[in-house]
Design a protein around this motif. Structure first.
Motif, PDB file in Angstrom:
ATOM      1  N   SER A   6     -16.745  -0.530  -9.624  1.00  0.00           N
ATOM      2  CA  SER A   6     -17.985   0.241 -10.295  1.00  0.00           C
ATOM      3  C   SER A   6     -17.578   1.857  -9.593  1.00  0.00           C
ATOM      4  O   SER A   6     -17.623   3.147 -10.400  1.00  0.00           O
ATOM      5  CB  SER A   6     -19.059   0.098  -9.578  1.00  0.00           C
ATOM      6  N   MET A   7     -16.300   1.658  -8.487  1.00  0.00           N
ATOM      7  CA  MET A   7     -16.252   2.521  -8.339  1.00  0.00           C
ATOM      8  C   MET A   7     -15.219   3.708  -9.280  1.00  0.00           C
ATOM      9  O   MET A   7     -14.911   4.765  -9.505  1.00  0.00           O
ATOM     10  CB  MET A   7     -15.204   2.687  -6.354  1.00  0.00           C
ATOM     11  N   GLU A  57       0.711  -1.262  -0.217  1.00  0.00           N
ATOM     12  CA  GLU A  57       0.253   0.030  -0.253  1.00  0.00           C
ATOM     13  C   GLU A  57       0.819   1.614  -0.454  1.00  0.00           C
ATOM     14  O   GLU A  57       0.547   2.331  -0.662  1.00  0.00           O
ATOM     15  CB  GLU A  57      -0.794   0.452   1.252  1.00  0.00           C
ATOM     16  N   SER A  58       1.738   1.376   0.511  1.00  0.00           N
ATOM     17  CA  SER A  58       2.981   2.302   0.996  1.00  0.00           C
ATOM     18  C   SER A  58       3.748   2.657  -0.914  1.00  0.00           C
ATOM     19  O   SER A  58       3.272   3.392  -0.800  1.00  0.00           O
ATOM     20  CB  SER A  58       4.116   2.176   1.520  1.00  0.00           C
ATOM     21  N   VAL A  59       3.897   1.288  -1.170  1.00  0.00           N
ATOM     22  CA  VAL A  59       4.799   1.189  -2.373  1.00  0.00           C
ATOM     23  C   VAL A  59       3.584   2.215  -3.483  1.00  0.00           C
ATOM     24  O   VAL A  59       4.047   2.936  -4.797  1.00  0.00           O
ATOM     25  CB  VAL A  59       5.059   0.269  -2.781  1.00  0.00           C
ATOM     26  N   VAL A  60       2.662   2.256  -3.275  1.00  0.00           N
ATOM     27  CA  VAL A  60       1.457   1.957  -4.254  1.00  0.00           C
ATOM     28  C   VAL A  60       1.278   3.124  -4.248  1.00  0.00           C
ATOM     29  O   VAL A  60       0.857   4.410  -5.826  1.00  0.00           O
ATOM     30  CB  VAL A  60       0.229   0.916  -4.691  1.00  0.00           C
ATOM     31  N   GLY A  61       1.051   3.463  -3.200  1.00  0.00           N
ATOM     32  CA  GLY A  61       0.400   4.968  -2.731  1.00  0.00           C
ATOM     33  C   GLY A  61      -0.951   5.217  -3.573  1.00  0.00           C
ATOM     34  O   GLY A  61      -1.701   4.322  -3.285  1.00  0.00           O
ATOM     35  N   GLU A  62      -1.448   7.369  -3.181  1.00  0.00           N
ATOM     36  CA  GLU A  62      -2.652   7.435  -3.326  1.00  0.00           C
ATOM     37  C   GLU A  62      -3.213   6.506  -4.977  1.00  0.00           C
ATOM     38  O   GLU A  62      -4.273   7.190  -5.222  1.00  0.00           O
ATOM     39  CB  GLU A  62      -3.831   8.474  -2.235  1.00  0.00           C
ATOM     40  N   ALA A  63      -2.478   7.052  -5.392  1.00  0.00           N
ATOM     41  CA  ALA A  63      -3.198   7.616  -7.461  1.00  0.00           C
ATOM     42  C   ALA A  63      -1.938   6.459  -7.908  1.00  0.00           C
ATOM     43  O   ALA A  63      -2.155   6.698  -8.846  1.00  0.00           O
ATOM     44  CB  ALA A  63      -1.780   8.863  -7.633  1.00  0.00           C
ATOM     45  N   ASN A  64      -1.353   5.447  -7.622  1.00  0.00           N
ATOM     46  CA  ASN A  64      -0.307   4.795  -8.658  1.00  0.00           C
ATOM     47  C   ASN A  64       0.614   5.177  -8.589  1.00  0.00           C
ATOM     48  O   ASN A  64       0.847   4.906 -10.795  1.00  0.00           O
ATOM     49  CB  ASN A  64      -1.185   3.823  -8.927  1.00  0.00           C
ATOM     50  N   SER A  65       1.648   5.762  -8.548  1.00  0.00           N
ATOM     51  CA  SER A  65       2.232   6.893 -10.130  1.00  0.00           C
ATOM     52  C   SER A  65       3.202   5.795 -10.326  1.00  0.00           C
ATOM     53  O   SER A  65       3.137   6.428 -11.833  1.00  0.00           O
ATOM     54  CB  SER A  65       2.949   8.126  -9.541  1.00  0.00           C
ATOM     55  N   GLU A  66       3.470   5.209  -9.779  1.00  0.00           N
ATOM     56  CA  GLU A  66       4.094   3.881 -11.011  1.00  0.00           C
ATOM     57  C   GLU A  66       3.624   2.795 -11.595  1.00  0.00           C
ATOM     58  O   GLU A  66       4.241   1.843 -12.333  1.00  0.00           O
ATOM     59  CB  GLU A  66       5.057   2.822  -9.867  1.00  0.00           C
ATOM     60  N   HIS A  67       2.355   2.989 -11.385  1.00  0.00           N
ATOM     61  CA  HIS A  67       1.297   2.320 -12.598  1.00  0.00           C
ATOM     62  C   HIS A  67       2.022   0.596 -12.621  1.00  0.00           C
ATOM     63  O   HIS A  67       2.381  -0.224 -13.341  1.00  0.00           O
ATOM     64  CB  HIS A  67       1.631   2.677 -14.419  1.00  0.00           C
ATOM     65  N   PHE A  68       1.726   0.661 -11.194  1.00  0.00           N
ATOM     66  CA  PHE A  68       1.723  -1.036 -10.995  1.00  0.00           C
ATOM     67  C   PHE A  68       0.843  -1.896 -10.666  1.00  0.00           C
ATOM     68  O   PHE A  68      -0.209  -1.891  -9.994  1.00  0.00           O
ATOM     69  CB  PHE A  68       2.281  -1.445  -9.264  1.00  0.00           C
ATOM     70  N   LYS A  93      -9.595  -6.482  -2.230  1.00  0.00           N
ATOM     71  CA  LYS A  93     -10.688  -5.756  -1.539  1.00  0.00           C
ATOM     72  C   LYS A  93     -10.661  -3.909  -2.170  1.00  0.00           C
ATOM     73  O   LYS A  93     -11.089  -3.350  -2.380  1.00  0.00           O
ATOM     74  CB  LYS A  93     -11.631  -6.294  -0.622  1.00  0.00           C
ATOM     75  N   LYS A  94      -9.284  -4.174  -0.298  1.00  0.00           N
ATOM     76  CA  LYS A  94      -8.903  -2.801  -0.834  1.00  0.00           C
ATOM     77  C   LYS A  94      -8.246  -2.044  -1.882  1.00  0.00           C
ATOM     78  O   LYS A  94      -8.474  -1.081  -2.198  1.00  0.00           O
ATOM     79  CB  LYS A  94      -7.653  -2.636   0.812  1.00  0.00           C
ATOM     80  N   PHE A  95      -7.697  -2.778  -2.668  1.00  0.00           N
ATOM     81  CA  PHE A  95      -7.003  -2.260  -4.333  1.00  0.00           C
ATOM     82  C   PHE A  95      -7.964  -2.002  -4.781  1.00  0.00           C
ATOM     83  O   PHE A  95      -7.798  -1.413  -5.645  1.00  0.00           O
ATOM     84  CB  PHE A  95      -6.026  -3.268  -4.690  1.00  0.00           C
ATOM     85  N   GLN A  96      -9.066  -2.826  -4.341  1.00  0.00           N
ATOM     86  CA  GLN A  96     -10.450  -2.346  -5.568  1.00  0.00           C
ATOM     87  C   GLN A  96     -11.505  -1.126  -4.921  1.00  0.00           C
ATOM     88  O   GLN A  96     -12.165  -0.799  -6.547  1.00  0.00           O
ATOM     89  CB  GLN A  96     -11.309  -3.474  -5.838  1.00  0.00           C
ATOM     90  N   ILE A 143      -9.181   1.686  -5.038  1.00  0.00           N
ATOM     91  CA  ILE A 143      -8.182   2.720  -5.126  1.00  0.00           C
ATOM     92  C   ILE A 143      -8.633   2.890  -6.749  1.00  0.00           C
ATOM     93  O   ILE A 143      -7.874   2.049  -7.361  1.00  0.00           O
ATOM     94  CB  ILE A 143      -6.867   2.315  -4.394  1.00  0.00           C
ATOM     95  N   PRO A 144      -8.765   3.630  -7.253  1.00  0.00           N
ATOM     96  CA  PRO A 144      -8.337   4.124  -8.798  1.00  0.00           C
ATOM     97  C   PRO A 144      -6.735   4.059  -8.952  1.00  0.00           C
ATOM     98  O   PRO A 144      -6.030   4.603  -8.661  1.00  0.00           O
ATOM     99  CB  PRO A 144      -8.966   5.899  -8.525  1.00  0.00           C
ATOM    100  N   GLY A 145      -6.966   3.073 -10.095  1.00  0.00           N
ATOM    101  CA  GLY A 145      -5.611   2.995 -11.397  1.00  0.00           C
ATOM    102  C   GLY A 145      -4.781   2.030 -10.448  1.00  0.00           C
ATOM    103  O   GLY A 145      -3.912   1.734 -10.693  1.00  0.00           O
ATOM    104  N   VAL A 146      -5.631   0.799  -9.620  1.00  0.00           N
ATOM    105  CA  VAL A 146      -4.603  -0.216  -9.243  1.00  0.00           C
ATOM    106  C   VAL A 146      -5.404  -1.910  -9.772  1.00  0.00           C
ATOM    107  O   VAL A 146      -6.237  -2.105  -9.212  1.00  0.00           O
ATOM    108  CB  VAL A 146      -5.133  -0.216  -7.854  1.00  0.00           C
ATOM    109  N   PRO A 147      -4.775  -2.112 -10.547  1.00  0.00           N
ATOM    110  CA  PRO A 147      -5.594  -3.475 -11.203  1.00  0.00           C
ATOM    111  C   PRO A 147      -5.155  -4.609 -10.386  1.00  0.00           C
ATOM    112  O   PRO A 147      -3.793  -4.605 -10.284  1.00  0.00           O
ATOM    113  CB  PRO A 147      -4.625  -3.702 -12.664  1.00  0.00           C
ATOM    114  N   VAL A 148      -5.485  -5.775 -10.752  1.00  0.00           N
ATOM    115  CA  VAL A 148      -5.369  -6.584  -9.261  1.00  0.00           C
ATOM    116  C   VAL A 148      -5.315  -8.580 -10.033  1.00  0.00           C
ATOM    117  O   VAL A 148      -6.166  -8.148 -10.802  1.00  0.00           O
ATOM    118  CB  VAL A 148      -6.339  -6.601  -7.975  1.00  0.00           C
ATOM    119  N   MET A 149      -4.230  -8.839 -10.087  1.00  0.00           N
ATOM    120  CA  MET A 149      -3.979  -9.665 -10.379  1.00  0.00           C
ATOM    121  C   MET A 149      -3.649 -11.344  -9.491  1.00  0.00           C
ATOM    122  O   MET A 149      -3.860 -11.177  -8.037  1.00  0.00           O
ATOM    123  CB  MET A 149      -3.249  -9.958 -11.214  1.00  0.00           C
TER     124      MET A 149
END
Length: 250
Positions: free
Chosen positions: A152-153, A105-116, A127-130, A132-138
């Motif tokens: 939906s968010m 969560e600290s690496v991704v941050g609020e905006a996922n500027s590194e596009h992980f 569920k938590k990363f769903q 946060i905008p711009g964080v795809p989960v695998m």
């Protein structure tokens, strides 16, 4: 079924590329549970398994905290520890090891500027990363890998962002109106040089767009007929008859 799944995954990748600026090669941040799942179901090499899922080149990452967590689990996760040590290390700047969820969560941050892309088997983390905008989960399911569909968010966030781009706020609209060069000339007679410059700039923009003033348009005037298209006039034969008669009398 496999073709439909691949199309669905490509659609998700295009969504994040178009809306959040993800670019190849995609970066995948893997936690210990995901790495252990890949090895358990023989989805190796890790690079190839993730590249097949995303359909392009990828760079797998992990963090020092995740490696420390795998080391603390002992012999049962030794193979996962060795695999994690072969991955790229994402900088987390934690002096003391913290749990994987807080570290990612600290690496991704609020905006996922590194596009992980975040890869995990932890249901709570997914569920938590769903949210946060711009964080795809695998995640993995037996011997298959999947990408979570955008929530939906996240879709609502993209929609709101597009609406903000299309509709200027009222304050910006008023600023644009105040920048009308003709209004400035009428309201500020003391600043003639600056106003003329603004007016010339506006005129240059109109010319670039192919727009001209009506006074500069040349009016079409009626012209005479084209002399080359006119037939030549026939000579009057009366004069030749008169000349012949005079010659006979002589």
């Amino acid at each position: 079924m496999r073709v439909k799944k691949q199309k669905r995954h490509r659609k998700v990748v295009r969504f994040y590329s178009a809306c959040f600026g993800f670019r190849e090669p995609y970066k995948v941040l893997c936690d210990g549970t995901f790495i252990h799942h890949l090895l358990l179901h023989r989805l190796t090499p890790i690079n190839d398994a993730l590249a097949r899922l995303l359909g392009t080149r990828i760079i797998p990452f992990t963090t020092r905290c995740i490696i420390g967590e795998l080391r603390s689990l002992g012999e049962s996760h030794r193979e996962a520890l060795e695999a994690a040590q072969q991955l790229m290390i994402a900088r987390c700047d934690h002096e003391k090891r913290i749990n994987a969820m807080d570290c990612i969560e600290s690496v991704v941050g609020e905006a996922n500027s590194e596009h992980f892309f975040v890869a995990t088997q932890d249901a709570d983390m997914r569920k938590k990363f769903q949210k946060i905008p711009g964080v795809p989960v695998m995640y993995g399911l037996r011997n298959s890998l999947f990408i979570e569909q955008p929530s939906s968010m996240q879709k609502q966030f993209v929609k709101s962002s597009e609406e903000r781009r299309l509709h200027l706020p009222e304050s910006e609209d008023l600023k644009l109106r105040d920048m009308n060069p003709r209004d400035k000339i009428s309201n500020n007679p003391d600043h003639g040089d600056a106003d003329e410059t603004l007016l010339r700039t506006a005129s240059d923009k109109r010319n670039m767009l192919g727009v001209s003033r009506t006074s500069q348009l040349k009016r079409k005037r009626a012209k005479g007929p084209n002399p080359l298209s006119c037939k030549k006039k026939k000579q009057n034969n009366d004069t030749s008859i008169v000349k012949n008669q005079v010659g006979k009398h002589k």
